[in-house]
Design a protein around this motif. Structure first.
Motif, PDB file in Angstrom:
ATOM      1  N   ALA A  93      -4.924  46.524 -28.219  1.00  0.00           N
ATOM      2  CA  ALA A  93      -6.187  46.440 -27.490  1.00  0.00           C
ATOM      3  C   ALA A  93      -7.154  47.524 -27.943  1.00  0.00           C
ATOM      4  O   ALA A  93      -8.358  47.285 -28.092  1.00  0.00           O
ATOM      5  CB  ALA A  93      -5.923  46.549 -25.983  1.00  0.00           C
ATOM      6  N   GLU A  94      -6.629  48.739 -28.168  1.00  0.00           N
ATOM      7  CA  GLU A  94      -7.504  49.845 -28.560  1.00  0.00           C
ATOM      8  C   GLU A  94      -7.891  49.782 -30.027  1.00  0.00           C
ATOM      9  O   GLU A  94      -9.043  50.053 -30.397  1.00  0.00           O
ATOM     10  CB  GLU A  94      -6.816  51.188 -28.276  1.00  0.00           C
ATOM     11  N   ARG A  95      -6.954  49.419 -30.894  1.00  0.00           N
ATOM     12  CA  ARG A  95      -7.166  49.595 -32.339  1.00  0.00           C
ATOM     13  C   ARG A  95      -7.539  48.313 -33.086  1.00  0.00           C
ATOM     14  O   ARG A  95      -7.732  48.372 -34.292  1.00  0.00           O
ATOM     15  CB  ARG A  95      -5.897  50.192 -32.965  1.00  0.00           C
ATOM     16  N   TYR A  96      -7.595  47.187 -32.404  1.00  0.00           N
ATOM     17  CA  TYR A  96      -7.874  45.936 -33.114  1.00  0.00           C
ATOM     18  C   TYR A  96      -9.144  46.012 -33.968  1.00  0.00           C
ATOM     19  O   TYR A  96      -9.118  45.611 -35.151  1.00  0.00           O
ATOM     20  CB  TYR A  96      -7.965  44.771 -32.122  1.00  0.00           C
ATOM     21  N   PRO A  97     -10.272  46.521 -33.445  1.00  0.00           N
ATOM     22  CA  PRO A  97     -11.463  46.604 -34.309  1.00  0.00           C
ATOM     23  C   PRO A  97     -11.224  47.448 -35.568  1.00  0.00           C
ATOM     24  O   PRO A  97     -11.698  47.100 -36.649  1.00  0.00           O
ATOM     25  CB  PRO A  97     -12.518  47.244 -33.401  1.00  0.00           C
ATOM     26  N   GLN A  98     -10.491  48.536 -35.420  1.00  0.00           N
ATOM     27  CA  GLN A  98     -10.191  49.391 -36.565  1.00  0.00           C
ATOM     28  C   GLN A  98      -9.341  48.641 -37.580  1.00  0.00           C
ATOM     29  O   GLN A  98      -9.544  48.772 -38.803  1.00  0.00           O
ATOM     30  CB  GLN A  98      -9.472  50.651 -36.094  1.00  0.00           C
ATOM     31  N   MET A  99      -8.395  47.837 -37.107  1.00  0.00           N
ATOM     32  CA  MET A  99      -7.519  47.079 -38.003  1.00  0.00           C
ATOM     33  C   MET A  99      -8.303  46.112 -38.873  1.00  0.00           C
ATOM     34  O   MET A  99      -8.118  46.051 -40.098  1.00  0.00           O
ATOM     35  CB  MET A  99      -6.471  46.320 -37.179  1.00  0.00           C
ATOM     36  N   ASN A 122     -11.754  45.948 -39.227  1.00  0.00           N
ATOM     37  CA  ASN A 122     -12.894  46.547 -39.922  1.00  0.00           C
ATOM     38  C   ASN A 122     -12.470  47.269 -41.195  1.00  0.00           C
ATOM     39  O   ASN A 122     -13.274  47.435 -42.122  1.00  0.00           O
ATOM     40  CB  ASN A 122     -13.631  47.513 -39.001  1.00  0.00           C
ATOM     41  N   ALA A 123     -11.210  47.693 -41.258  1.00  0.00           N
ATOM     42  CA  ALA A 123     -10.715  48.358 -42.468  1.00  0.00           C
ATOM     43  C   ALA A 123     -10.468  47.375 -43.599  1.00  0.00           C
ATOM     44  O   ALA A 123     -10.284  47.790 -44.745  1.00  0.00           O
ATOM     45  CB  ALA A 123      -9.433  49.115 -42.160  1.00  0.00           C
ATOM     46  N   GLY A 124     -10.430  46.066 -43.302  1.00  0.00           N
ATOM     47  CA  GLY A 124     -10.286  45.088 -44.368  1.00  0.00           C
ATOM     48  C   GLY A 124      -9.168  44.085 -44.209  1.00  0.00           C
ATOM     49  O   GLY A 124      -9.037  43.165 -45.029  1.00  0.00           O
ATOM     50  N   LEU A 125      -8.335  44.232 -43.180  1.00  0.00           N
ATOM     51  CA  LEU A 125      -7.265  43.260 -42.980  1.00  0.00           C
ATOM     52  C   LEU A 125      -7.849  41.961 -42.411  1.00  0.00           C
ATOM     53  O   LEU A 125      -8.664  42.004 -41.483  1.00  0.00           O
ATOM     54  CB  LEU A 125      -6.213  43.808 -42.025  1.00  0.00           C
ATOM     55  N   PRO A 126      -7.453  40.799 -42.927  1.00  0.00           N
ATOM     56  CA  PRO A 126      -7.951  39.532 -42.391  1.00  0.00           C
ATOM     57  C   PRO A 126      -7.578  39.370 -40.918  1.00  0.00           C
ATOM     58  O   PRO A 126      -6.420  39.571 -40.531  1.00  0.00           O
ATOM     59  CB  PRO A 126      -7.251  38.481 -43.257  1.00  0.00           C
ATOM     60  N   ALA A 127      -8.551  39.007 -40.100  1.00  0.00           N
ATOM     61  CA  ALA A 127      -8.316  38.880 -38.663  1.00  0.00           C
ATOM     62  C   ALA A 127      -7.185  37.911 -38.331  1.00  0.00           C
ATOM     63  O   ALA A 127      -6.371  38.214 -37.434  1.00  0.00           O
ATOM     64  CB  ALA A 127      -9.613  38.476 -37.962  1.00  0.00           C
ATOM     65  N   PRO A 128      -7.059  36.758 -39.018  1.00  0.00           N
ATOM     66  CA  PRO A 128      -5.936  35.865 -38.675  1.00  0.00           C
ATOM     67  C   PRO A 128      -4.564  36.512 -38.897  1.00  0.00           C
ATOM     68  O   PRO A 128      -3.622  36.255 -38.141  1.00  0.00           O
ATOM     69  CB  PRO A 128      -6.146  34.663 -39.607  1.00  0.00           C
ATOM     70  N   ASP A 129      -4.462  37.366 -39.922  1.00  0.00           N
ATOM     71  CA  ASP A 129      -3.182  38.046 -40.164  1.00  0.00           C
ATOM     72  C   ASP A 129      -2.891  39.065 -39.069  1.00  0.00           C
ATOM     73  O   ASP A 129      -1.748  39.200 -38.604  1.00  0.00           O
ATOM     74  CB  ASP A 129      -3.199  38.732 -41.528  1.00  0.00           C
ATOM     75  N   VAL A 130      -3.931  39.795 -38.655  1.00  0.00           N
ATOM     76  CA  VAL A 130      -3.751  40.756 -37.561  1.00  0.00           C
ATOM     77  C   VAL A 130      -3.393  40.025 -36.277  1.00  0.00           C
ATOM     78  O   VAL A 130      -2.509  40.459 -35.524  1.00  0.00           O
ATOM     79  CB  VAL A 130      -5.013  41.612 -37.369  1.00  0.00           C
ATOM     80  N   ASP A 131      -4.055  38.905 -36.031  1.00  0.00           N
ATOM     81  CA  ASP A 131      -3.759  38.123 -34.834  1.00  0.00           C
ATOM     82  C   ASP A 131      -2.298  37.660 -34.828  1.00  0.00           C
ATOM     83  O   ASP A 131      -1.640  37.655 -33.776  1.00  0.00           O
ATOM     84  CB  ASP A 131      -4.681  36.913 -34.760  1.00  0.00           C
ATOM     85  N   ALA A 132      -1.790  37.254 -35.988  1.00  0.00           N
ATOM     86  CA  ALA A 132      -0.410  36.776 -36.073  1.00  0.00           C
ATOM     87  C   ALA A 132       0.580  37.910 -35.785  1.00  0.00           C
ATOM     88  O   ALA A 132       1.573  37.706 -35.075  1.00  0.00           O
ATOM     89  CB  ALA A 132      -0.144  36.173 -37.447  1.00  0.00           C
ATOM     90  N   VAL A 133       0.314  39.093 -36.333  1.00  0.00           N
ATOM     91  CA  VAL A 133       1.189  40.236 -36.054  1.00  0.00           C
ATOM     92  C   VAL A 133       1.130  40.587 -34.573  1.00  0.00           C
ATOM     93  O   VAL A 133       2.160  40.849 -33.930  1.00  0.00           O
ATOM     94  CB  VAL A 133       0.794  41.441 -36.924  1.00  0.00           C
ATOM     95  N   ARG A 134      -0.063  40.568 -34.019  1.00  0.00           N
ATOM     96  CA  ARG A 134      -0.234  40.885 -32.599  1.00  0.00           C
ATOM     97  C   ARG A 134       0.561  39.921 -31.728  1.00  0.00           C
ATOM     98  O   ARG A 134       1.242  40.342 -30.772  1.00  0.00           O
ATOM     99  CB  ARG A 134      -1.718  40.836 -32.249  1.00  0.00           C
TER     100      ARG A 134
END
Length: 361
Positions: free
Chosen positions: A14-20, A22-34
């Protein structure tokens, strides 16, 4: 020394998602890990380090070493509390170095032996140099905080190079990343050694830039007159070390690990250790070099007092930006513009030598 402590993975997302993203990781990949992560510490499917490392390994297999380094950086986040986290940091370093030939800027990794407590300690540094730099000039010495280390802030390092035209020497503050010693007030000895090393790489002028807890150390080297100038971005100075702080997003455990505790300390023990970091003795003096101090007004970790305490000091410019939080990260382009405007004026004064008029506050 390290320890695990109660921490909810969902709170960190919840706190770090924008940082994840914005640094360049594709949002769908971050969503899947989350979605797949259910536990902060388990080194197994559903565990934070496992899920992030699996994503990183896929990137590495595809030859996307820059993305692999970012993902392994999140795998080892927020601190090296166990063997799985330390293994993730080692893999992050491997992938970062594999990505280095593709960086926009020339890069090298140097390993220094610097004085600390009567001996020497190993301090790896990363040097990034703008291609247009034709001769030796001022150097930026840059460090991140207790949970975002030199590889994690690579994007910011390249942005600093682009906006200032100056080379960067990046390091991890004591107690974090590649550091071999716990975080402590006498870690300033290591910073002094780094300032001395950076002087040999350029024309002798060093501007110390610190982000978050790194800003504590840059504030210290600026107030003590050890660097030639200092930029403090979200740095804790004195009020942040009062009892009752560090209660959000696992920051108490992050800081406790950095301080070298081998088990979760009591609040009294934690804040007794932190009290020694107060820069009040240096604030009571007037020996500081030119300083730029910036933070967001809505910072949940560092109170406004630690920025505003610099107002009215000689050769010091202060910006407390509204509608943004820790280190003003959501207004980073504006922060870079502030730095880009302040730094040439300051360097011009420094290069003019004794007797020059100090930058306006």
């Amino acid at each position: 020394m390290s320890y695990q402590w109660p921490l909810e993975a969902k709170d960190l997302f919840a706190e770090r998602y924008p940082q994840m993203v914005n640094a360049g990781l594709p949002a769908p990949d971050v969503d899947a890990v989350r979605a797949a992560t259910t536990d902060m510490w388990a080194d197994e499917p559903g565990g934070w380090v496992h899920q992030w490392s699996a994503l990183a390994a896929r990137y590495a297999s595809a030859g996307s070493h820059d993305l692999a380094a970012l993902a392994y950086g999140w795998a080892r986040f927020p601190t090296l509390a166990d063997g799985a986290k330390r293994a993730a940091l080692a893999r992050q370093t491997e992938e970062y170095l594999l990505a280095a030939p593709g960086f926009a800027l020339p890069f090298r990794r140097d390993v220094l032996d610097l004085p600390h407590r009567g001996g020497l300690t190993r301090v790896p540094v990363h040097v990034l140099t703008p291609p247009a730099v034709a001769e030796k000039g001022p150097m930026l010495l840059v460090s991140g905080g207790v949970d975002s280390w030199k590889m994690d802030v690579h994007g910011l390092l390249t942005a600093l190079c682009a906006h200032t035209g100056l080379p960067v020497v990046a390091f991890d503050i004591p107690g974090t990343g590649d550091s071999q010693v716990p975080m402590s007030p006498d870690g300033a000895e290591i910073v002094r050694g780094l300032i001395g090393h950076a002087r040999t790489l350029g024309n002798g002028i060093v501007v110390h830039v610190g982000i978050s807890m790194g800003g504590h150390y840059s504030a210290r080297s600026g107030l003590a007159g050890e660097a030639d100038a200092a930029i403090v971005l979200g740095g804790p100075v004195e009020a942040a070390f009062d009892g009752g702080r560090l209660a959000r997003f696992g920051m108490d455990g992050i800081v406790g690990n950095a301080l070298g505790f081998d088990r979760q300390p009591s609040p009294d023990d934690l804040f007794a250790a932190l009290a020694a970091f107060s820069l009040r003795p240096l604030l009571d003096q007037e020996g500081q070099v030119p300083m730029l101090v910036v933070n967001g007004a809505d910072d949940v970790h560092v109170p406004q007092e630690d920025t505003l305490v610099f107002e009215g000091r000689r050769a010091t410019e202060v910006h407390l930006l509204p509608d943004t939080g820790h280190c003003a990260v959501t207004r980073l382009p504006e922060v870079l513009e502030i730095i880009s405007e302040w730094l040439p004026r300051t360097l011009s004064t420094l290069q003019a030598g004794p007797g020059a008029v100090e930058p306006a506050t």
